[in-house]
Design an enzyme around this catalytic site. Sequence first.
Site, PDB file in Angstrom:
ATOM      1  CE1 TYR A   1      17.039  36.422  13.209  1.00 50.90           C
ATOM      2  CE2 TYR A   1      16.869  36.634  15.598  1.00 50.90           C
ATOM      3  CZ  TYR A   1      16.680  35.900  14.444  1.00 50.90           C
ATOM      4  OH  TYR A   1      16.132  34.637  14.510  1.00 50.90           O
TER       5      TYR A   1
ATOM      6  CG  ASP B   1      13.334  43.642  18.270  1.00 54.38           C
ATOM      7  OD1 ASP B   1      13.274  43.254  19.450  1.00 54.38           O
ATOM      8  OD2 ASP B   1      13.437  42.876  17.302  1.00 54.38           O
TER       9      ASP B   1
ATOM     10  CE  LYS C   1      17.601  37.096  22.461  1.00 54.53           C
ATOM     11  NZ  LYS C   1      18.557  36.151  22.006  1.00 54.53           N
TER      12      LYS C   1
HETATM   13  N1  PMP Z   1      14.641  40.650  17.986  1.00 56.65           N
HETATM   14  C1  PMP Z   1      15.903  40.742  18.407  1.00 56.65           C
HETATM   15  C2  PMP Z   1      16.541  42.089  18.495  1.00 56.65           C
HETATM   16  C3  PMP Z   1      16.614  39.593  18.775  1.00 56.65           C
HETATM   17  O1  PMP Z   1      17.887  39.708  19.176  1.00 56.65           O
HETATM   18  C4  PMP Z   1      15.962  38.343  18.719  1.00 56.65           C
HETATM   19  C5  PMP Z   1      16.674  37.053  19.121  1.00 56.65           C
HETATM   20  N2  PMP Z   1      18.013  37.079  19.216  1.00 56.65           N
HETATM   21  C6  PMP Z   1      14.642  38.304  18.271  1.00 56.65           C
HETATM   22  C7  PMP Z   1      13.998  39.464  17.922  1.00 56.65           C
HETATM   23  C8  PMP Z   1      13.913  37.007  18.168  1.00 56.65           C
HETATM   24  O2  PMP Z   1      13.624  36.540  19.430  1.00 56.65           O
HETATM   25  P1  PMP Z   1      13.313  34.989  19.675  1.00 56.65           P
HETATM   26  O3  PMP Z   1      14.578  34.244  19.407  1.00 56.65           O
HETATM   27  O4  PMP Z   1      12.864  34.950  21.106  1.00 56.65           O
HETATM   28  O5  PMP Z   1      12.224  34.623  18.717  1.00 56.65           O
END
Ligand code: PMP
Length: 435
Positions: free
Chosen positions: A143, A245, A273
């Site tokens: 994701y 990421d 996060k």
């Molecule tokens: N990349 C990863 C690996 C994630 O786990 C997430 C959110 N769970 C995101 C991007 C997107 O982040 P956000 O919800 O802060 O837009």
Amino acid sequence: MNSYSKSLKLYERARNSLAGGVSSNYRMSKQPHPLFFTRGEGARIYDVDGNEYLDFALGQGPLILGHSHPKVLQRVAEEINHGQLYAGQHELEIGLAEKVQQHIPCAELVRFTNSGSESVQATLRLARAFTGRTKYIKFEGHYHGWFDNVLISLQPSKDTAGPRSSPRAVLETSGQARSVQEDVVVLPWNDLEIVEKALRQYSDVIAAIITEPVMCNNGCIEPKEGFLRGLRDLCDRYGVVLIFDETITGFRLGLGGAQVSSGVTPDLAIFGKAMASGFAISLFAGKKDLMNLIATGEVTHAGTYNSNNACVAAAIATLEVLESGGDELRERIFALGRRLRDGLGEIASRERQTVLLSGPGPMFHMAFTSLREIKEYRDCLDCDTPKYSSFVKNMLDRGVRLIGRGMWYISAAHTTTDIEQTLTAASDALRSMNS
Ligand code: PMP
């Protein structure tokens, strides 16, 4: 048994004003229905019905210090005394960027955004500008936010996913631009041979490979020995930008994220996060030759709320607490997570439930499955998700709040007593599911 009647009333009211009664589709819990919370403190969260829960959702990961850490809240209160947003620079953000440079190996230069989704977009744009190529490789089950060009093959069904060695790029939502499929090559994770084959085939058009360094959005799958290093070597060989990421792994596996624990330095990385205890800030960072494209203005990156006072202050305070806790604090979070993860495995086997627990400890995943290992997304399709949902509800009734997709997050605020209390609840919950 907990009552959720006040939450249910608020949920019914909310549906008349908020689409679906929630502010994110990922909060549309059916077990029993979305809950409404009143406050969080340390490892605990409280709902409108007066129920108290040990919280392992932790805001979907950000609350590495637990809820309402006094140092974070105090620092935010101090900073917002001066104002909230200048549409200009302030000294605090330099301090935060310098901390990031100090801890994260690839972070020669840094930019702040408001969410992981936004940071991902900036890195893909940079990779395209740098290489003059258009496509990127993403891995099935990973994701990278909810925007059109990356919400692809997150949870494809067996029927739609296509052949394992050359998966289809499956759109995840109605309304998504179809054209995004042209710019992505989807591959299974943890298989270097397939990545190499794809790069040989498409090397002149691939700008970037983006990967979660630990796959956290389906299962919690660690990279095979040598996989991340192999990606690094392949990217170097084919002139492709490597993007980690680290939205989940960042500051959770340690201050330098997975790039320190794996010893593999990407060209660009995304953090979010855990960097700011629940305040809306993320960052992307990377090598100077890439980030200079933004520095010179050749590549645009902007945002009204970028580096606003409250979020920068929250990030500085969070990082200061993590820094002052040092290796001892990091090891404590790992040890608590491992104790919980291993304890759940022991209890499940005592209750004759076939579960699989995987992941490093500060986060880990639990699934009902007879598989002994989950190596890539397609293995997740063999997990019994309805049974896990029933477990989540059973745990909620016993005062433990979990994430529906099987991920558990640990914070510095959890104690060994909290872990033992959770294991007792899990034992009861599994027994009740047997009866
Ligand atoms: N990349 C990863 C690996 C994630 O786990 C997430 C959110 N769970 C995101 C991007 C997107 O982040 P956000 O919800 O802060 O837009």
